[in-house]
Design an enzyme around this catalytic site. Structure first.
Site, PDB file in Angstrom:
ATOM      1  N   SER A   6      -0.243  -6.658  -9.164  1.00  0.00           N
ATOM      2  CA  SER A   6       0.650  -6.277  -8.065  1.00  0.00           C
ATOM      3  C   SER A   6       0.699  -4.788  -7.764  1.00  0.00           C
ATOM      4  O   SER A   6       1.322  -4.382  -6.785  1.00  0.00           O
ATOM      5  CB  SER A   6       2.066  -6.786  -8.338  1.00  0.00           C
ATOM      6  OG  SER A   6       2.156  -8.140  -7.976  1.00  0.00           O
ATOM      7  N   LYS A   9       0.008  -3.608  -4.312  1.00  0.00           N
ATOM      8  CA  LYS A   9       1.021  -3.448  -3.259  1.00  0.00           C
ATOM      9  C   LYS A   9       1.336  -1.988  -2.959  1.00  0.00           C
ATOM     10  O   LYS A   9       1.985  -1.698  -1.960  1.00  0.00           O
ATOM     11  CB  LYS A   9       2.287  -4.226  -3.614  1.00  0.00           C
ATOM     12  CG  LYS A   9       2.046  -5.733  -3.664  1.00  0.00           C
ATOM     13  CD  LYS A   9       3.326  -6.509  -3.932  1.00  0.00           C
ATOM     14  CE  LYS A   9       3.045  -8.005  -4.071  1.00  0.00           C
ATOM     15  NZ  LYS A   9       2.921  -8.422  -5.469  1.00  0.00           N
ATOM     16  N   SER A  66       8.480  -7.549  -6.110  1.00  0.00           N
ATOM     17  CA  SER A  66       7.029  -7.677  -6.042  1.00  0.00           C
ATOM     18  C   SER A  66       6.609  -8.984  -5.364  1.00  0.00           C
ATOM     19  O   SER A  66       5.692  -9.672  -5.793  1.00  0.00           O
ATOM     20  CB  SER A  66       6.425  -7.598  -7.452  1.00  0.00           C
ATOM     21  OG  SER A  66       5.051  -7.338  -7.375  1.00  0.00           O
ATOM     22  N   LYS A 172       5.413   0.943  -9.084  1.00  0.00           N
ATOM     23  CA  LYS A 172       4.977  -0.450  -8.978  1.00  0.00           C
ATOM     24  C   LYS A 172       4.428  -0.954 -10.298  1.00  0.00           C
ATOM     25  O   LYS A 172       3.642  -0.298 -10.957  1.00  0.00           O
ATOM     26  CB  LYS A 172       3.906  -0.556  -7.882  1.00  0.00           C
ATOM     27  CG  LYS A 172       3.638  -1.953  -7.379  1.00  0.00           C
ATOM     28  CD  LYS A 172       4.789  -2.496  -6.574  1.00  0.00           C
ATOM     29  CE  LYS A 172       4.900  -3.989  -6.625  1.00  0.00           C
ATOM     30  NZ  LYS A 172       5.308  -4.565  -7.901  1.00  0.00           N
TER      31      LYS A 172
END
Length: 192
Positions: A6, A9, A66, A172
């Site tokens: 993730s 992202k 997320s 993140k």
């Protein structure tokens, strides 16, 4: 070159904030959730096909939870299709000089030929920090979606540093069986 899960992202968010800055989209825009976006697995906020949420709410879902479904819904909203958005992700990576990165989706869900490096993650994260508004979302430990409905949804940040590391404000996390535990972290302390 490793799968970033993730942390992908970070690039998705970079393109969202660029679209906001260019007035291509606004925080109040209603984003319609497609069948495809709603079908994403992994971490999600259980968007339903036909449901609409504002860009602001989608950003909460992506930054705090997320949410893969929200990431794809935003990709489609901005570029018309997930495929077109991914082409823009790779174009932006090239522009930033990220020579060891290739994206296949905006979520980081496991797929062949989707990779980056620690160095390229730093380059991407620094580019995202040119939009400090992102930290308004990534620094929140918890929030809610669909607040005044019977489908109230609690968002809890996957980045535990937000609670435990002084000055932590992002950025993140990621996890898949292939990528294992991933983190790109930001913090501000003593003006640095």
């Amino acid at each position: 070159e490793l799968p970033p899960a993730s942390m992908t992202k970070v690039m998705t968010l970079l393109l969202i904030f660029k679209a906001l800055q260019n007035h291509q989209i606004s925080m109040k825009d209603k984003v319609n959730v497609s069948e495809h976006a709603a079908s994403m697995g992994g971490s999600q906020v259980f968007l339903e096909p036909g449901e609409t949420m504002t860009v602001d709410e989608m950003l909460k879902a992506i930054c705090i939870s997320s949410a893969n479904d929200a990431a794809v819904a935003m990709a489609e909203h901005i570029a018309g299709s997930e495929k077109a958005f991914v082409a823009n992700m790779n174009k932006e990576a090239k522009k930033l000089g990220m020579r060891q990165t290739h994206f296949v989706n905006p979520t980081g869900l496991p797929v062949a030929n989707h990779y980056t490096t620690a160095h390229d993650m730093v380059v991407m994260a620094r580019a995202l920090l040119n939009y400090p508004q992102v930290l308004h979302y990534t620094s929140k430990y918890e929030d809610y979606l669909r607040e005044n409905t019977d489908k109230k949804f609690w968002l809890v940040n996957t980045n535990k540093l937000i609670k435990t590391y002084q000055g932590a404000d992002g950025l993140k996390t990621g996890f898949t069986n292939e990528a294992k535990y991933c983190l790109t972290a930001t913090a501000k302390r003593n003006g640095m």
